[in-house]
Design a protein around this motif. Structure first.
Motif, mmCIF file in Angstrom:
data_model
loop_
_atom_site.group_PDB
_atom_site.id
_atom_site.type_symbol
_atom_site.label_atom_id
_atom_site.label_comp_id
_atom_site.label_asym_id
_atom_site.label_seq_id
_atom_site.Cartn_x
_atom_site.Cartn_y
_atom_site.Cartn_z
ATOM 1 N N ASN A 156 1.049 -1.185 0.053
ATOM 2 C CA ASN A 156 -0.094 0.110 0.055
ATOM 3 C C ASN A 156 0.830 1.319 0.052
ATOM 4 O O ASN A 156 1.713 1.527 0.972
ATOM 5 C CB ASN A 156 -0.869 -0.133 1.246
ATOM 6 N N ALA A 157 1.032 2.072 -1.011
ATOM 7 C CA ALA A 157 1.724 3.273 -1.249
ATOM 8 C C ALA A 157 1.668 4.133 0.013
ATOM 9 O O ALA A 157 2.652 4.702 0.220
ATOM 10 C CB ALA A 157 1.618 3.727 -2.693
ATOM 11 N N ALA A 158 0.317 4.295 0.353
ATOM 12 C CA ALA A 158 0.267 5.653 1.403
ATOM 13 C C ALA A 158 0.710 5.093 2.774
ATOM 14 O O ALA A 158 1.200 5.895 3.769
ATOM 15 C CB ALA A 158 -1.351 5.758 1.685
ATOM 16 N N SER A 159 0.405 3.670 3.187
ATOM 17 C CA SER A 159 0.530 3.299 4.409
ATOM 18 C C SER A 159 1.973 2.583 4.439
ATOM 19 O O SER A 159 2.466 2.383 5.700
ATOM 20 C CB SER A 159 -0.511 2.354 5.097
ATOM 21 N N GLY A 160 2.350 1.864 3.590
ATOM 22 C CA GLY A 160 3.618 1.045 3.477
ATOM 23 C C GLY A 160 3.481 -0.215 3.914
ATOM 24 O O GLY A 160 4.120 -1.120 3.974
ATOM 25 N N ALA A 161 2.029 -0.522 4.287
ATOM 26 C CA ALA A 161 1.612 -1.775 4.823
ATOM 27 C C ALA A 161 1.816 -2.743 3.323
ATOM 28 O O ALA A 161 1.412 -2.712 2.249
ATOM 29 C CB ALA A 161 0.175 -2.037 5.182
ATOM 30 N N VAL A 162 2.467 -4.038 3.873
ATOM 31 C CA VAL A 162 2.476 -5.137 2.824
ATOM 32 C C VAL A 162 1.112 -5.859 2.469
ATOM 33 O O VAL A 162 0.578 -6.373 3.499
ATOM 34 C CB VAL A 162 3.631 -6.381 3.262
ATOM 35 N N LEU A 163 0.585 -5.888 1.388
ATOM 36 C CA LEU A 163 -0.827 -6.468 1.104
ATOM 37 C C LEU A 163 -0.470 -7.762 0.605
ATOM 38 O O LEU A 163 -1.740 -8.526 0.844
ATOM 39 C CB LEU A 163 -1.449 -5.715 -0.089
ATOM 40 N N GLY A 164 0.684 -7.988 0.325
ATOM 41 C CA GLY A 164 0.642 -9.656 -0.369
ATOM 42 C C GLY A 164 1.735 -9.705 -1.489
ATOM 43 O O GLY A 164 2.579 -8.659 -1.661
ATOM 44 N N TYR A 165 1.512 -10.718 -2.279
ATOM 45 C CA TYR A 165 2.408 -10.988 -3.459
ATOM 46 C C TYR A 165 1.711 -11.178 -4.630
ATOM 47 O O TYR A 165 0.398 -11.898 -4.649
ATOM 48 C CB TYR A 165 3.116 -12.114 -3.122
ATOM 49 N N ILE A 166 2.004 -10.780 -5.873
ATOM 50 C CA ILE A 166 1.373 -11.176 -7.042
ATOM 51 C C ILE A 166 1.308 -12.675 -7.046
ATOM 52 O O ILE A 166 2.581 -13.393 -6.825
ATOM 53 C CB ILE A 166 2.115 -10.506 -8.528
ATOM 54 N N SER A 167 0.247 -13.305 -7.297
ATOM 55 C CA SER A 167 -0.124 -14.708 -7.527
ATOM 56 C C SER A 167 0.063 -15.277 -8.894
ATOM 57 O O SER A 167 0.109 -14.473 -9.840
ATOM 58 C CB SER A 167 -1.482 -14.777 -6.871
ATOM 59 N N ASP A 168 0.426 -16.319 -8.617
ATOM 60 C CA ASP A 168 0.688 -17.552 -10.093
ATOM 61 C C ASP A 168 -0.741 -17.810 -10.510
ATOM 62 O O ASP A 168 -0.699 -18.325 -11.665
ATOM 63 C CB ASP A 168 1.528 -18.595 -9.684
ATOM 64 N N SER A 169 -1.771 -17.495 -9.606
ATOM 65 C CA SER A 169 -2.988 -17.916 -9.834
ATOM 66 C C SER A 169 -3.769 -16.817 -10.319
ATOM 67 O O SER A 169 -4.167 -15.855 -9.487
ATOM 68 C CB SER A 169 -3.702 -18.825 -8.670
ATOM 69 N N SER A 170 -4.120 -16.481 -11.339
ATOM 70 C CA SER A 170 -4.803 -15.222 -12.116
ATOM 71 C C SER A 170 -6.283 -15.021 -11.882
ATOM 72 O O SER A 170 -6.869 -16.124 -11.460
ATOM 73 C CB SER A 170 -4.249 -15.062 -13.427
ATOM 74 N N MET A 171 -6.777 -13.867 -11.987
ATOM 75 C CA MET A 171 -8.064 -13.839 -11.981
ATOM 76 C C MET A 171 -9.015 -14.177 -13.450
ATOM 77 O O MET A 171 -8.514 -13.501 -14.289
ATOM 78 C CB MET A 171 -8.573 -12.241 -11.425
ATOM 79 N N LYS A 172 -9.382 -15.092 -13.427
ATOM 80 C CA LYS A 172 -10.173 -15.586 -14.549
ATOM 81 C C LYS A 172 -9.223 -16.048 -15.922
ATOM 82 O O LYS A 172 -9.556 -15.950 -16.726
ATOM 83 C CB LYS A 172 -11.236 -14.605 -15.070
ATOM 84 N N ARG A 173 -8.138 -16.268 -15.267
ATOM 85 C CA ARG A 173 -6.962 -16.465 -16.208
ATOM 86 C C ARG A 173 -6.882 -15.470 -17.167
ATOM 87 O O ARG A 173 -6.061 -15.337 -18.359
ATOM 88 C CB ARG A 173 -7.476 -17.667 -17.402
ATOM 89 N N ALA A 174 -7.250 -14.116 -16.870
ATOM 90 C CA ALA A 174 -6.993 -13.027 -17.627
ATOM 91 C C ALA A 174 -6.253 -11.896 -17.029
ATOM 92 O O ALA A 174 -5.288 -11.480 -17.803
ATOM 93 C CB ALA A 174 -8.392 -12.405 -17.737
ATOM 94 N N GLN A 175 -6.408 -11.777 -15.745
ATOM 95 C CA GLN A 175 -5.557 -10.595 -15.094
ATOM 96 C C GLN A 175 -4.669 -11.144 -14.084
ATOM 97 O O GLN A 175 -5.242 -12.022 -13.139
ATOM 98 C CB GLN A 175 -6.501 -9.668 -14.504
ATOM 99 N N LEU A 176 -3.476 -10.618 -13.647
ATOM 100 C CA LEU A 176 -2.464 -10.973 -12.486
ATOM 101 C C LEU A 176 -3.355 -10.334 -11.173
ATOM 102 O O LEU A 176 -3.592 -8.870 -11.426
ATOM 103 C CB LEU A 176 -1.154 -10.353 -12.666
#
Ligand SMILES: *[C@@H]1O[C@H](CO)[C@@H](O)[C@H](O)[C@H]1NC(C)=O
Length: 278
Positions: A100-120
């Motif tokens: 999160n650019a504003a707070s610096g909190a780590v939200l997670g990691y980009i996943s190998d499992s995409s959304m609908k095989r369309a979007q990361l």
């Protein structure tokens, strides 16, 4: 008696070769035990190895044979058939943290499992994080980089940006709600600085509409670890863009995140992408 004389002879030789300070308090040969003499000999052998050839000549020692140092380019073919590693490039392998650019909190990691095989999209933990690889020059940083995806379920090889499916002209700018999505793009991708191209992607494939894409869009800052995407507009201009996410956890880029939020009735969160070596 014979053992003692051998030890004395050895000590005399090593002392003569070195003429230097010795480790331990074994100042003279007499009274030195075998362990001390061995330590002395090893120390001197090491010392002699490190001498330059001019020092060796001065001490009457044979010259060192040339050593092929690690990393020296060699002209012969690698017997394995692989090209020799290029000493001017660095290969980076790792995963991508979403912050999160504003707070610096780590939200997670980009996943190998995409959304609908369309979007990361991102996920909370490092399990099944998307693995990526890229090359830079010796500085470790770089621009216009292609990121190769190692384990994406999209079936496409490069991590790129694809024009949003509501966009009419692929132009991102301040004041515009238009966006691009992070998606899998077909190799070999687009060349650095190229404008949006009709190249296949996970997003175009799933939505069965050919949307334009770009791949050589990543800037890596080795000091801060940040990976920043950019977008080249069809006229070649470079708008200021920000990556963001929303409630679907997918990752987007826009020239105006607030305009995107207003147009799509969403609450976007501006993010920073950080490369984590693995
Ligand atoms: C895009 O890729 C998908 C998946 O490999 C394939 O089925 C489709 O035919 C491709 N589309 C084009 C226009 O090449």
């Amino acid at each position: 008696m014979r053992v003692l004389s051998i030890i004395s002879a050895l000590a005399a030789v090593v002392t003569a070769v070195a003429g230097a300070a010795l480790p331990g308090n074994c100042g003279s040969e007499i009274g030195c035990d075998l362990a001390q003499l061995t330590a002395k000999r090893d120390f001197l052998a090491h010392d002699a190895r490190d001498l330059t050839n001019s020092e060796r000549l001065r001490r009457g020692l044979p010259l060192k044979s040339p050593i092929l140092r690690r990393g020296t380019p060699v002209s012969r073919a690698d017997p394995s058939g692989r090209p020799a590693p290029d000493p001017n490039t660095i290969s980076h392998h790792g995963i991508i943290q979403v912050i999160n650019a504003a707070s610096g909190a780590v939200l997670g990691y980009i996943s190998d499992s995409s959304m609908k095989r369309a979007q990361l999209r991102y996920q909370p933990g490092t399990d099944s994080a998307l693995k990526v690889a890229f090359k830079t020059d010796k500085t470790g940083s770089g621009t216009n980089l292609n990121l190769v995806m190692k384990n994406s379920d999209t079936g496409f090889g490069l991590l790129g940006l694809v024009q949003g499916n509501t966009d009419t002209d692929a132009v991102l700018s301040s004041g515009s709600s238009q966006f691009a999505v992070l998606a899998g793009v077909a190799k070999p991708g687009t060349t650095p600085g190229s404008t949006p191209s009709k190249i296949n992607s996970s997003y175009s494939s799933v939505y069965e509409t050919m949307m334009t894409a770009e791949t050589a869009i990543w800037t890596f800052d080795a000091v801060h670890g940040t990976l920043s995407p950019r977008w080249v507009n069809p006229d070649g201009s470079l708008p200021t863009v920000q990556p963001f996410t929303q409630s679907d956890d997918a990752i987007y880029v826009s020239g105006d995140v607030d305009a995107f939020g207003a147009a799509h009735k969403s609450t976007p969160t501006v993010i920073t992408l950080k490369f984590v070596s693995t």
